[in-house]
Enzyme design. Sequence first.
Site, PDB file in Angstrom:
ATOM      1  CB  SER A 176      -0.960  -0.051   1.187  1.00  0.00           C
ATOM      2  OG  SER A 176      -1.992   0.898   1.053  1.00  0.00           O
ATOM      3  CG  ASP A 274      -6.422  -1.895  -4.252  1.00  0.00           C
ATOM      4  OD1 ASP A 274      -6.878  -0.741  -4.138  1.00  0.00           O
ATOM      5  OD2 ASP A 274      -5.346  -2.260  -3.738  1.00  0.00           O
ATOM      6  CG  HIS A 304      -6.013  -1.834  -0.452  1.00  0.00           C
ATOM      7  ND1 HIS A 304      -4.998  -1.589  -1.337  1.00  0.00           N
ATOM      8  CD2 HIS A 304      -5.577  -1.379   0.751  1.00  0.00           C
ATOM      9  CE1 HIS A 304      -3.993  -1.009  -0.710  1.00  0.00           C
ATOM     10  NE2 HIS A 304      -4.318  -0.871   0.568  1.00  0.00           N
TER      11      HIS A 304
END
Length: 339
Positions: A176, A274, A304
């Site tokens: 991330s 995501d 995600h």
Amino acid sequence: MSVQPEMTDLTARRVHPELVPAFASLPLLPDPYADIEATRREFHEMLASFPADRTGVCSERFGIPRTDGSVLSVEVYRPEGAVGAAPGSGGDALPAVLHFHGGGFALGRSLPGQDRVAVELCRELPAVVLTVEYRLAPEHRYPAGVEDCYLALEWAAGRAAELGIDPGRIAVAGKSAGGGLSAAVALMARDRGGPALAFQSLCVPDLDDRVGADGAADAEGAGEARVLDGRGVQTSWKHYLPEGTATAEAYAAPARATELSGLPPAHVLVCDLDPMRDAGLAYARRLMDAGVPVTVRNVPGAWHGFELYAADTGVAKEMAAHWTGQLRAALYPACPAVV
């Protein structure tokens, strides 16, 4: 009993069958910035209730002076008893991984000695793994965090012999926001003539401040979100970039970089549901077009951070094995990669 609205939309119908139970039980995501200190405190309380298994791993904390006199904290994890794992061991040095944690540039810092990802990589690769306590937004906006990450790279490379590190096998890795920071540090090292990187591992990377900016409908519709959506991505960037920023710099949002040649080989892993998936795939394609060796993996039917809620599923275990396998293959070229 009412039907959860997200289970009737297109995203829900695309969820991997093994992940449906976890998806159906997802809680609403609170706004972490409503009280960022409380969010961080709750995160650390959760971590404290599930301490990491440090079997076979030892760690030591170091302080790296910044130019302003403050200190950057770095935790160095080493395999216990591994050849070259300890300073002055006299054996062959180990590869190193600088691990930058995720958390929207604002949270995600582990408790001292308790970084689960670092412990697992240290044990499984094996490698010396450095976790970097970079400054967090919104108190410290860009470029504070990424400059800390680059400082840690310079420090590790400059003390390779002391730390038992092979300077020719240093990688950056993160998920991330940590993936975005890894890509940015790779750009900085190239542009500044800094330490050579052997690999950049970008897992569900946050690379582009434009994700979600068009206001397009996302998986959660107009209500509160149960999975990260475009609005959530934009909120993170709003608190990370300096106020009034119209166009992010490339060291903040690597997708903005105009030249990608000369970067280290990369692994880009994205999740199907995501909102940052397309930006990650586009970055991977641009790396390829620039002549950079790239391996790409998409996790079908996953959102995600899904592994936090479905860690015991085959999908999550396969993703972790693939991510670790690509790092191992890059740092130990004789080892086959997990495909």
